[in-house]
Design a protein around this motif. Structure first.
Motif, PDB file in Angstrom:
ATOM      1  N   ILE A 294       0.842  -1.201   0.000  1.00 52.85           N
ATOM      2  CA  ILE A 294       0.000   0.000   0.000  1.00 52.85           C
ATOM      3  C   ILE A 294       0.875   1.249   0.000  1.00 52.85           C
ATOM      4  O   ILE A 294       0.670   2.185  -0.786  1.00 52.85           O
ATOM      5  CB  ILE A 294      -0.950   0.007   1.214  1.00 52.85           C
ATOM      6  CG1 ILE A 294      -2.008  -1.099   1.078  1.00 52.85           C
ATOM      7  CG2 ILE A 294      -1.641   1.371   1.362  1.00 52.85           C
ATOM      8  CD1 ILE A 294      -2.858  -1.303   2.320  1.00 52.85           C
TER       9      ILE A 294
ATOM     10  N   TYR B 260      -2.384  12.866  -4.306  1.00 58.76           N
ATOM     11  CA  TYR B 260      -2.261  11.412  -4.173  1.00 58.76           C
ATOM     12  C   TYR B 260      -3.457  10.716  -4.814  1.00 58.76           C
ATOM     13  O   TYR B 260      -3.302   9.744  -5.570  1.00 58.76           O
ATOM     14  CB  TYR B 260      -2.164  11.038  -2.688  1.00 58.76           C
ATOM     15  CG  TYR B 260      -2.233   9.550  -2.409  1.00 58.76           C
ATOM     16  CD1 TYR B 260      -1.115   8.741  -2.546  1.00 58.76           C
ATOM     17  CD2 TYR B 260      -3.430   8.961  -1.994  1.00 58.76           C
ATOM     18  CE1 TYR B 260      -1.181   7.380  -2.283  1.00 58.76           C
ATOM     19  CE2 TYR B 260      -3.505   7.611  -1.738  1.00 58.76           C
ATOM     20  CZ  TYR B 260      -2.376   6.824  -1.876  1.00 58.76           C
ATOM     21  OH  TYR B 260      -2.461   5.473  -1.627  1.00 58.76           O
TER      22      TYR B 260
ATOM     23  N   GLN C 278      -3.709   8.184  -8.047  1.00 58.40           N
ATOM     24  CA  GLN C 278      -4.318   6.843  -7.990  1.00 58.40           C
ATOM     25  C   GLN C 278      -5.232   6.610  -9.197  1.00 58.40           C
ATOM     26  O   GLN C 278      -5.291   5.519  -9.738  1.00 58.40           O
ATOM     27  CB  GLN C 278      -5.144   6.701  -6.709  1.00 58.40           C
ATOM     28  CG  GLN C 278      -4.342   6.794  -5.429  1.00 58.40           C
ATOM     29  CD  GLN C 278      -3.563   5.531  -5.140  1.00 58.40           C
ATOM     30  OE1 GLN C 278      -4.137   4.489  -4.837  1.00 58.40           O
ATOM     31  NE2 GLN C 278      -2.258   5.605  -5.249  1.00 58.40           N
TER      32      GLN C 278
ATOM     33  N   PHE D  47      -5.759   0.962   7.289  1.00 52.45           N
ATOM     34  CA  PHE D  47      -5.221   0.717   5.944  1.00 52.45           C
ATOM     35  C   PHE D  47      -6.270   0.125   5.011  1.00 52.45           C
ATOM     36  O   PHE D  47      -6.237   0.359   3.797  1.00 52.45           O
ATOM     37  CB  PHE D  47      -4.027  -0.245   6.004  1.00 52.45           C
ATOM     38  CG  PHE D  47      -2.743   0.397   6.425  1.00 52.45           C
ATOM     39  CD1 PHE D  47      -1.989   1.146   5.526  1.00 52.45           C
ATOM     40  CD2 PHE D  47      -2.264   0.257   7.721  1.00 52.45           C
ATOM     41  CE1 PHE D  47      -0.808   1.731   5.911  1.00 52.45           C
ATOM     42  CE2 PHE D  47      -1.076   0.840   8.115  1.00 52.45           C
ATOM     43  CZ  PHE D  47      -0.335   1.581   7.208  1.00 52.45           C
TER      44      PHE D  47
ATOM     45  N   SER E 276      -5.782   2.787  -3.563  1.00 57.00           N
ATOM     46  CA  SER E 276      -7.077   2.993  -2.916  1.00 57.00           C
ATOM     47  C   SER E 276      -8.179   2.312  -3.713  1.00 57.00           C
ATOM     48  O   SER E 276      -8.272   2.477  -4.931  1.00 57.00           O
ATOM     49  CB  SER E 276      -7.385   4.488  -2.820  1.00 57.00           C
ATOM     50  OG  SER E 276      -6.430   5.143  -2.034  1.00 57.00           O
TER      51      SER E 276
ATOM     52  N   PHE F 183      -0.229   6.808   4.045  1.00 58.19           N
ATOM     53  CA  PHE F 183      -0.691   6.909   2.657  1.00 58.19           C
ATOM     54  C   PHE F 183      -0.009   8.068   1.941  1.00 58.19           C
ATOM     55  O   PHE F 183       0.346   7.972   0.768  1.00 58.19           O
ATOM     56  CB  PHE F 183      -2.217   7.127   2.620  1.00 58.19           C
ATOM     57  CG  PHE F 183      -3.020   5.886   2.858  1.00 58.19           C
ATOM     58  CD1 PHE F 183      -3.387   5.070   1.803  1.00 58.19           C
ATOM     59  CD2 PHE F 183      -3.419   5.525   4.127  1.00 58.19           C
ATOM     60  CE1 PHE F 183      -4.129   3.920   2.015  1.00 58.19           C
ATOM     61  CE2 PHE F 183      -4.167   4.385   4.352  1.00 58.19           C
ATOM     62  CZ  PHE F 183      -4.521   3.573   3.287  1.00 58.19           C
TER      63      PHE F 183
ATOM     64  N   ARG G  43      -9.445   4.583   1.308  1.00 64.67           N
ATOM     65  CA  ARG G  43      -9.224   5.819   0.555  1.00 64.67           C
ATOM     66  C   ARG G  43      -9.256   6.978   1.540  1.00 64.67           C
ATOM     67  O   ARG G  43     -10.173   7.079   2.353  1.00 64.67           O
ATOM     68  CB  ARG G  43     -10.292   5.994  -0.517  1.00 64.67           C
ATOM     69  CG  ARG G  43     -10.163   7.289  -1.332  1.00 64.67           C
ATOM     70  CD  ARG G  43     -11.235   7.364  -2.408  1.00 64.67           C
ATOM     71  NE  ARG G  43     -11.253   8.650  -3.090  1.00 64.67           N
ATOM     72  CZ  ARG G  43     -10.499   8.944  -4.142  1.00 64.67           C
ATOM     73  NH1 ARG G  43      -9.661   8.040  -4.627  1.00 64.67           N
ATOM     74  NH2 ARG G  43     -10.560  10.138  -4.720  1.00 64.67           N
TER      75      ARG G  43
END
Length: 228
Positions: free
Chosen positions: A25, A220, A224, A64, A32, A168, A77
């Motif tokens: 991750i 971020y 994704q 997570f 996500s 994250f 997410r």
């Protein structure tokens, strides 16, 4: 009561599985919304399904992953508003921590805060993940000087949630020197035992931190959706 050896082995296997998923991750291999399939993970890691299920429970408690009734276990997410909500609460608690600490902090603890901050700055270029740890250490050390166990307890909860977000969205090197300068402003106010200045500088610090982290979460999430 002594744990059965089989339970100890199962627990360590579950943590091994959890750590591998964490790494994937944090490295971006898992994104996500990605679904985690128990059978596939069991086969790929050559373990039974029981430690995989336990790993899911560990990761869910850490934030997570989440369990979606229709999709099963998926990578969590982080939304920009989640960060804003978290940091609104954290800012209020951290400001109170600084205000309370200012009237009672000793030079020994001032030196401790300054040493942590200097260690954080020294990691800025090559070790941003370590800098993140020093940043949390700074705020934990300050909370210990506030003289309010309930405040310290609530901050510990918020710090854990912050740690999940930063897993994250890691610290950006460019932001670290600015954070350290903001920490030093707080330290100087504490050194003068000025409660109002300490609270004000903490407020400024979290205003800037919230803006920075919110933008990083947006970037971020865009990455994704549209990876390079």
């Amino acid at each position: 009561m002594i744990d059965h050896p089989a339970k100890i082995i199962q627990s360590s296997t579950a943590e091994m599985v959890a750590q591998r998923i964490r790494d994937e991750i944090m490295s971006g291999q898992l994104k996500s919304g990605d679904k985690l399939r128990e059978v596939e993970l069991s086969k790929s890691m050559n373990v039974s399904r029981t430690p995989v299920r336990e790993a899911f429970r560990i990761l869910q408690s850490e934030g997570f992953v989440v369990h979606n009734p229709r999709a099963g276990v998926v990578v969590a997410r982080i939304e920009p508003e989640d960060v804003v909500h978290l940091y609104q609460v954290r800012a209020v608690l951290e400001e109170l921590s600084a205000y309370n600490a200012a009237s009672r902090i000793t030079q020994e603890h001032i030196n401790e805060l300054r040493q942590i901050n200097e260690s954080m700055l020294s990691c800025a270029e090559k070790f941003p993940v370590q800098a993140r740890e020093y940043d949390l250490d700074f705020h934990i050390a300050l909370a210990r000087q506030a003289g309010n166990p309930i405040l310290e307890e609530q901050l510990a909860i918020v710090h854990r949630k912050t740690h999940i977000v930063l897993n994250f969205v890691p610290f950006q090197k460019a932001r670290i020197p600015h954070s350290c300068k903001e920490h030093e402003d707080i330290i100087c106010a504490l050194e003068q035992h000025d409660e109002f200045a300490a609270r004000r500088y903490m407020e400024i610090h979290f205003h800037k931190s919230t803006h920075s982290l919110k933008n990083k979460v947006i970037a971020y999430n865009q990455q994704q959706v549209n990876p390079k």
